[in-house]
Design an enzyme around this catalytic site. Structure first.
Site, PDB file in Angstrom:
ATOM      1  N   LYS A  13       0.858  -1.267  -0.063  1.00  0.00           N
ATOM      2  CA  LYS A  13      -0.116  -0.154  -0.053  1.00  0.00           C
ATOM      3  C   LYS A  13       0.945   1.142   0.076  1.00  0.00           C
ATOM      4  O   LYS A  13       0.358   2.398  -0.285  1.00  0.00           O
ATOM      5  CB  LYS A  13      -0.793  -0.175   1.195  1.00  0.00           C
ATOM      6  CG  LYS A  13      -1.840  -1.245   1.216  1.00  0.00           C
ATOM      7  CD  LYS A  13      -2.618  -1.525  -0.049  1.00  0.00           C
ATOM      8  CE  LYS A  13      -3.523  -2.822   0.116  1.00  0.00           C
ATOM      9  NZ  LYS A  13      -3.024  -3.813   0.566  1.00  0.00           N
TER      10      LYS A  13
ATOM     11  N   TYR B 299      -2.403 -12.724   3.341  1.00  0.00           N
ATOM     12  CA  TYR B 299      -2.211 -12.586   1.889  1.00  0.00           C
ATOM     13  C   TYR B 299      -1.006 -13.403   1.321  1.00  0.00           C
ATOM     14  O   TYR B 299      -1.095 -14.344   0.673  1.00  0.00           O
ATOM     15  CB  TYR B 299      -1.858 -11.081   1.748  1.00  0.00           C
ATOM     16  CG  TYR B 299      -2.888 -10.264   2.082  1.00  0.00           C
ATOM     17  CD1 TYR B 299      -4.231  -9.966   1.192  1.00  0.00           C
ATOM     18  CD2 TYR B 299      -3.046  -9.486   3.341  1.00  0.00           C
ATOM     19  CE1 TYR B 299      -5.225  -9.130   1.444  1.00  0.00           C
ATOM     20  CE2 TYR B 299      -4.104  -8.795   3.580  1.00  0.00           C
ATOM     21  CZ  TYR B 299      -4.926  -8.507   2.902  1.00  0.00           C
ATOM     22  OH  TYR B 299      -6.276  -7.757   3.255  1.00  0.00           O
TER      23      TYR B 299
ATOM     24  N   TYR C 207     -10.839 -15.691   3.624  1.00  0.00           N
ATOM     25  CA  TYR C 207      -9.842 -14.714   3.984  1.00  0.00           C
ATOM     26  C   TYR C 207      -9.731 -14.925   5.404  1.00  0.00           C
ATOM     27  O   TYR C 207     -10.299 -14.961   6.413  1.00  0.00           O
ATOM     28  CB  TYR C 207     -10.926 -13.403   3.915  1.00  0.00           C
ATOM     29  CG  TYR C 207     -10.142 -12.244   4.209  1.00  0.00           C
ATOM     30  CD1 TYR C 207      -9.479 -11.318   3.217  1.00  0.00           C
ATOM     31  CD2 TYR C 207     -10.197 -11.623   5.588  1.00  0.00           C
ATOM     32  CE1 TYR C 207      -8.616 -10.248   3.527  1.00  0.00           C
ATOM     33  CE2 TYR C 207      -9.659 -10.447   5.957  1.00  0.00           C
ATOM     34  CZ  TYR C 207      -8.811  -9.880   4.926  1.00  0.00           C
ATOM     35  OH  TYR C 207      -8.123  -8.722   5.150  1.00  0.00           O
TER      36      TYR C 207
END
Ligand SMILES: *Cc1c(COP(=O)(O)O)cnc(C)c1O
Length: 347
Positions: free
Chosen positions: A68, A305, A279
């Site tokens: 990010k 992730y 998730y």
């Protein structure tokens, strides 16, 4: 850190990126680039398949780093250009995106409001701890986990006289994705300094900005590798599937950066058979991947992730889909702060 970093993204000196307009977008320097590109020989020897390189975006340097940071350089650049004084974004309680946004706000003299799913826990751990240390204000939204309340909270701040800038979910609008167009240029320069020819770039894909940017960057920089996103979340964002979202975002990003190209469904390689139990759920495959990379290389993946994406890479090697004639770049997108709240599932 520098307002204009001496060795930041080399878009100024890069002929291809001059053809696009990524270099013209306002940018606030927040991290250290280029991130290292390293070879994982011990992991590759253990798996017995392709050559494996790792692009270390976990080392961008912004409050423990992650993918990010690249997006936020352009997003905060735009927020500052618009005269905004507050960043607003949202996600899960252990969102890496929210943690890097909180740090980006602090580093840029902006306030930060985070809209997080769930309830306030007794002890703030992992990313949430870092959000609080960076001075972010947290709004807990119970079952709404994808920033659904961001518009309402931004409107409330505007009514108080603040100038909020809404950072999209995961930083994944065309501006955030444009940073990953540049990232392909960065990777390309590292490979051209005597590196191998890469056949595949593998990474976790969630809100789609990383993948959309890499897809556009691959085309703009005329690279031949397959851009292989590993899906980590069963649910799409909003109404559309992740695949549709990545395609739409790739076309919007190409338009934003002035790269004339129409992408179609065949450009989006998204592997969704490695979702496991969904998730943020650490199963055997994710645990094996995280421990294997830590034990062979001393590199920390994350439980949500990169652990899943590495489990996907290992799966493709075991299926002989990737072999000794391939060279893979695994894009390490960060996330290690979430290891700590997942301690019980990991060891
Ligand atoms: C956000 C995130 C991703 C996914 O990137 P998107 O651009 O949202 O698809 C992957 N890995 C980590 C560690 C992340 O924080």
């Amino acid at each position: 850190m520098f307002d204009v970093a001496p060795f930041n993204m080399a878009s100024d000196m890069d002929p291809v990126s001059k053809q696009t307009t990524v270099g013209n977008l306002p940018r606030r320097s927040l991290g250290f680039f280029p991130t290292p590109l390293v070879e994982l020989r011990r992991l590759a020897a253990r798996l017995g398949g392709p050559r494996i390189l790792m692009k270390r975006d976990d080392l961008t340097g912004l409050a423990l780093g992650g993918n990010k940071t690249r997006k936020l350089e352009l997003l905060v650049g735009e927020a500052l250009a618009q005269g905004c004084d507050t960043l607003v974004t949202g996600g899960a309680a252990q969102s890496n995106h929210c943690r890097q946004t909180a740090a980006a706000a602090a580093a840029s003299g902006l306030a930060c409001h985070l809209v997080l799913g769930g309830e306030a826990p007794d002890v703030a751990d992992g990313n949430l701890l870092l959000d609080l240390l960076c001075g972010a204000r947290i709004h807990w939204t119970g079952p709404l986990r994808k920033g659904e309340k961001i518009p309402e909270i931004a409107a409330g701040l505007a009514a108080e006289g603040k100038k909020p800038y809404v950072v999209p979910y995961g930083g994944s609008g065309p501006i955030g994705a444009a940073a990953f167009v540049d990232a392909v240029g960065e990777l390309g320069r590292q490979l051209d300094e005597g590196g191998p020819t890469v056949s595949h770039v593998v990474f976790p894909s969630s809100s789609g900005g990383t993948q959309a940017g890499l897809v556009v960057g691959k085309a703009a920089y005329r690279r031949w590798f397959d851009v292989v996103g590993i899906g980590i979340d069963k649910e799409g964002v909003g109404e559309v599937t992740l695949r549709e979202r990545v395609l739409r975002l790739a076309n919007e990003t190409a338009r934003l950066v002035g790269f004339e190209h129409a992408f179609s469904a065949k450009d989006i390689i998204l592997r969704e058979e490695y979702l496991g139990a969904g998730y943020g759920i650490v199963g055997d495959a994710e645990r094996e991947a995280i421990r294997l990379v830590a034990e062979t290389e001393g590199v920390l993946l994350d439980p949500v992730y990169t652990g899943k994406a590495m489990a996907g890479l290992i799966g493709m090697i075991r299926e002989r889909e990737l072999t000794g004639s391939d060279t893979v770049v695994f894009w390490h997108t960060g996330g290690a702060p979430a290891l700590f709240p997942h301690a019980r599932e990991l060891v």
